[in-house]
Design an enzyme around this catalytic site. Structure first.
Site, PDB file in Angstrom:
ATOM      1  N   CYS A  10       0.828  -1.302  -0.173  1.00 19.40           N
ATOM      2  CA  CYS A  10       0.020   0.085   0.106  1.00 19.40           C
ATOM      3  C   CYS A  10       0.781   1.142   0.039  1.00 19.40           C
ATOM      4  CB  CYS A  10      -0.917  -0.190   1.403  1.00 19.40           C
ATOM      5  SG  CYS A  10       0.006  -0.014   2.710  1.00 19.40           S
ATOM      6  N   CYS A  13       3.127   1.601   2.930  1.00 21.01           N
ATOM      7  CA  CYS A  13       4.282   0.643   3.153  1.00 21.01           C
ATOM      8  C   CYS A  13       5.495   1.251   2.079  1.00 21.01           C
ATOM      9  CB  CYS A  13       3.917  -0.803   2.482  1.00 21.01           C
ATOM     10  SG  CYS A  13       2.569  -1.722   3.551  1.00 21.01           S
TER      11      CYS A  13
END
Length: 79
Positions: A10, A13
């Site tokens: 995501c 991240c």
């Protein structure tokens, strides 16, 4: 030094990975940075919320995006 970014890929991240790379660059240390995206592999670290950062097999933080300065502190703990 080994740094692992745990997460699904995501945007948080990706931001954590970018911050880790910047921290390594600013400290001028050698480190292998890898992404762990498989949920089974993430669960081995007993992390229930991502993103997470693992340095030398120690979970340093999970559930938020660490700042560059926070990551630098974690790296210095492992030097």
């Amino acid at each position: 030094m080994e740094i692992k970014i745990l997460g699904s890929g995501c945007s948080n991240c990706k931001k954590l990975e970018a911050n880790a790379k910047e921290a390594v660059k600013e400290l001028n240390v050698e480190a292998d940075i890898t992404k762990i995206q498989e949920i089974r592999d993430i669960m081995k670290y007993r992390v229930m919320r991502t993103p997470a950062i693992v340095i030398n097999e120690k979970v340093k933080m999970f559930g938020k995006v660490c700042t560059v300065d926070e990551i630098k502190k974690y790296i210095n703990e492992e030097i």
